[in-house]
Design a protein around this motif. Structure first.
Motif, PDB file in Angstrom:
ATOM      1  N   GLU A 138       0.839  -1.204   0.000  1.00  0.00           N
ATOM      2  CA  GLU A 138       0.000   0.000   0.000  1.00  0.00           C
ATOM      3  C   GLU A 138       0.875   1.255   0.000  1.00  0.00           C
ATOM      4  OE1 GLU A 138      -3.992   1.482   2.428  1.00  0.00           O
ATOM      5  OE2 GLU A 138      -2.746  -0.091   3.275  1.00  0.00           O
ATOM      6  N   VAL A 139       1.900   1.262   0.851  1.00  0.00           N
ATOM      7  CA  VAL A 139       2.825   2.406   0.944  1.00  0.00           C
ATOM      8  C   VAL A 139       3.546   2.608  -0.401  1.00  0.00           C
ATOM      9  CG1 VAL A 139       4.965   3.251   2.028  1.00  0.00           C
ATOM     10  CG2 VAL A 139       3.156   2.257   3.448  1.00  0.00           C
ATOM     11  N   LEU A 140       4.037   1.507  -0.976  1.00  0.00           N
ATOM     12  CA  LEU A 140       4.755   1.610  -2.257  1.00  0.00           C
ATOM     13  C   LEU A 140       3.817   2.095  -3.370  1.00  0.00           C
ATOM     14  CD1 LEU A 140       7.458   1.261  -3.666  1.00  0.00           C
ATOM     15  CD2 LEU A 140       6.834  -1.102  -4.164  1.00  0.00           C
ATOM     16  N   GLY A 141       2.569   1.648  -3.334  1.00  0.00           N
ATOM     17  CA  GLY A 141       1.576   2.094  -4.309  1.00  0.00           C
ATOM     18  C   GLY A 141       1.373   3.600  -4.238  1.00  0.00           C
ATOM     19  N   LEU A 142       1.330   4.142  -3.010  1.00  0.00           N
ATOM     20  CA  LEU A 142       1.149   5.588  -2.825  1.00  0.00           C
ATOM     21  C   LEU A 142       2.385   6.355  -3.279  1.00  0.00           C
ATOM     22  CD1 LEU A 142      -0.701   5.507   0.617  1.00  0.00           C
ATOM     23  CD2 LEU A 142      -1.679   6.195  -1.581  1.00  0.00           C
ATOM     24  N   GLU A 155       2.057  13.141   2.913  1.00  0.00           N
ATOM     25  CA  GLU A 155       0.748  12.780   2.337  1.00  0.00           C
ATOM     26  C   GLU A 155       0.392  11.320   2.630  1.00  0.00           C
ATOM     27  OE1 GLU A 155       0.342  15.632  -1.605  1.00  0.00           O
ATOM     28  OE2 GLU A 155       1.799  14.003  -1.640  1.00  0.00           O
ATOM     29  N   ILE A 156       1.407  10.447   2.537  1.00  0.00           N
ATOM     30  CA  ILE A 156       1.172   9.022   2.841  1.00  0.00           C
ATOM     31  C   ILE A 156       0.773   8.864   4.302  1.00  0.00           C
ATOM     32  CG2 ILE A 156       2.256   6.726   3.011  1.00  0.00           C
ATOM     33  CD1 ILE A 156       4.057   7.616   0.617  1.00  0.00           C
ATOM     34  N   ALA A 157       1.491   9.562   5.183  1.00  0.00           N
ATOM     35  CA  ALA A 157       1.198   9.497   6.624  1.00  0.00           C
ATOM     36  C   ALA A 157      -0.245   9.939   6.898  1.00  0.00           C
ATOM     37  CB  ALA A 157       2.183  10.378   7.392  1.00  0.00           C
ATOM     38  N   ARG A 158      -0.636  11.047   6.252  1.00  0.00           N
ATOM     39  CA  ARG A 158      -2.011  11.554   6.435  1.00  0.00           C
ATOM     40  C   ARG A 158      -3.046  10.547   5.938  1.00  0.00           C
ATOM     41  NH1 ARG A 158      -0.569  16.828   5.154  1.00  0.00           N
ATOM     42  NH2 ARG A 158      -1.121  16.515   2.969  1.00  0.00           N
ATOM     43  N   GLN A 159      -2.790  10.011   4.750  1.00  0.00           N
ATOM     44  CA  GLN A 159      -3.767   9.100   4.131  1.00  0.00           C
ATOM     45  C   GLN A 159      -3.915   7.797   4.918  1.00  0.00           C
ATOM     46  OE1 GLN A 159      -3.588   9.046  -0.100  1.00  0.00           O
ATOM     47  NE2 GLN A 159      -4.742   7.159  -0.302  1.00  0.00           N
ATOM     48  N   LEU A 160      -2.820   7.318   5.492  1.00  0.00           N
ATOM     49  CA  LEU A 160      -2.867   6.024   6.196  1.00  0.00           C
ATOM     50  C   LEU A 160      -3.018   6.187   7.715  1.00  0.00           C
ATOM     51  CD1 LEU A 160      -0.095   4.038   4.253  1.00  0.00           C
ATOM     52  CD2 LEU A 160      -2.552   4.063   3.839  1.00  0.00           C
ATOM     53  N   TYR A 161      -3.150   7.452   8.170  1.00  0.00           N
ATOM     54  CA  TYR A 161      -3.312   7.749   9.617  1.00  0.00           C
ATOM     55  C   TYR A 161      -2.160   7.177  10.448  1.00  0.00           C
ATOM     56  CZ  TYR A 161      -8.000   8.787   7.942  1.00  0.00           C
ATOM     57  OH  TYR A 161      -9.046   9.292   7.235  1.00  0.00           O
ATOM     58  N   ILE A 162      -0.922   7.388   9.941  1.00  0.00           N
ATOM     59  CA  ILE A 162       0.265   6.972  10.696  1.00  0.00           C
ATOM     60  C   ILE A 162       1.241   8.147  10.704  1.00  0.00           C
ATOM     61  CG2 ILE A 162       0.061   4.476  10.238  1.00  0.00           C
ATOM     62  CD1 ILE A 162       1.922   4.762   7.875  1.00  0.00           C
ATOM     63  N   THR A 163       2.303   8.042  11.492  1.00  0.00           N
ATOM     64  CA  THR A 163       3.261   9.160  11.569  1.00  0.00           C
ATOM     65  C   THR A 163       4.233   9.108  10.393  1.00  0.00           C
ATOM     66  OG1 THR A 163       4.911   7.892  12.810  1.00  0.00           O
ATOM     67  CG2 THR A 163       3.198   9.021  14.109  1.00  0.00           C
ATOM     68  N   THR A 164       4.881  10.253  10.132  1.00  0.00           N
ATOM     69  CA  THR A 164       5.864  10.284   9.033  1.00  0.00           C
ATOM     70  C   THR A 164       7.034   9.355   9.347  1.00  0.00           C
ATOM     71  OG1 THR A 164       6.857  12.247  10.023  1.00  0.00           O
ATOM     72  CG2 THR A 164       5.319  12.614   8.211  1.00  0.00           C
ATOM     73  N   GLY A 165       7.359   9.231  10.634  1.00  0.00           N
ATOM     74  CA  GLY A 165       8.440   8.319  11.055  1.00  0.00           C
ATOM     75  C   GLY A 165       8.108   6.878  10.684  1.00  0.00           C
ATOM     76  N   THR A 166       6.839   6.500  10.894  1.00  0.00           N
ATOM     77  CA  THR A 166       6.403   5.136  10.549  1.00  0.00           C
ATOM     78  C   THR A 166       6.477   4.921   9.037  1.00  0.00           C
ATOM     79  OG1 THR A 166       4.921   5.154  12.441  1.00  0.00           O
ATOM     80  CG2 THR A 166       4.523   3.459  10.803  1.00  0.00           C
ATOM     81  N   VAL A 167       6.090   5.953   8.279  1.00  0.00           N
ATOM     82  CA  VAL A 167       6.186   5.853   6.809  1.00  0.00           C
ATOM     83  C   VAL A 167       7.638   5.632   6.399  1.00  0.00           C
ATOM     84  CG1 VAL A 167       5.865   7.055   4.599  1.00  0.00           C
ATOM     85  CG2 VAL A 167       4.142   7.285   6.392  1.00  0.00           C
ATOM     86  N   ARG A 168       8.547   6.419   7.017  1.00  0.00           N
ATOM     87  CA  ARG A 168       9.976   6.266   6.686  1.00  0.00           C
ATOM     88  C   ARG A 168      10.473   4.863   7.022  1.00  0.00           C
ATOM     89  NH1 ARG A 168      10.297  11.945   7.538  1.00  0.00           N
ATOM     90  NH2 ARG A 168      10.467  11.746   9.805  1.00  0.00           N
TER      91      ARG A 168
END
Length: 199
Positions: free
Chosen positions: A144-148, A157-170
């Motif tokens: 899902e993250v790679l798709g975004l 934007e990914i963090a906002r869309q998935l309701y997670i922190t930017t640190g988690t996205v990284r």
């Protein structure tokens, strides 16, 4: 007479296939397309029995065209140069009747066409073996993250869309790069596409 449409973006190959199949008894090539969109138009116009389709073509891929044509009477045969994980699975979902190698002898292709017309399904064993050899290593969330990322979304934007922190996205991105054995996002997207893992 078995009426055939061929879709292939390499013009020389397209012409060669058409010439050779026209020499086969009981076969007639009624249309030649350079991409999936043209293939769909030709199938609707000529109502062929068989459509031979390359996978990687401009405008629409062979698999996208096969998906659109699966409710037609035309039997789809995918012709490809190499196997990629995910492609065979997608081809099955599109209801293709054949999944064959381009470098097979023309007699073998003609025999396969006749067998498919008789109701059989023919899948090249090399392609099937290769298709199942390599599994997609990413979890659903990582995909899902790679798709975004592929959609051009930033980390925020990914963090906002998935309701997670930017640190988690990284963290996800770091794991994705590691699992795909690449060094950056662009390489990750390219590798994932090459493997046919994007749904």
């Amino acid at each position: 007479m078995i009426r055939i449409v061929i879709a292939e973006d390499q013009r020389m190959l397209l012409g060669a296939f058409a010439s050779l199949l026209n020499l086969e008894p009981g076969m007639e090539v009624v249309g030649q397309a350079n991409n999936g969109k043209e293939a769909i138009e030709l199938v609707h116009r000529h109502k062929p029995d068989i459509c031979l389709m390359d996978i990687e073509m401009p405008v629409k891929s062979g698999l996208e065209a096969a998906e659109e044509l699966k409710d037609q009477d035309c039997k789809i045969i995918i012709l490809t140069t190499f196997a990629r994980s995910g492609y065979f699975e997608k081809a099955m979902k599109c209801g293709v009747r054949g999944y064959l190698l381009k470098d097979s002898p023309i007699e073998e292709l003609a025999d396969s066409i006749r067998s498919i017309m008789a109701g059989r399904r023919i899948y090249s064993s090399e392609l099937v073996d290769e298709a199942y050899r390599e599994e997609n290593p990413l979890t659903e969330r990582e995909r899902e993250v790679l798709g975004l990322i592929a959609d051009g979304k930033s980390t925020k934007e990914i963090a906002r869309q998935l309701y997670i922190t930017t640190g988690t996205v990284r963290n996800y991105i770091s794991v994705i790069l590691d699992k795909l054995k690449v060094t950056n996002r662009i390489e990750a997207i390219t590798r994932f596409k090459e493997k046919g893992w994007f749904k």
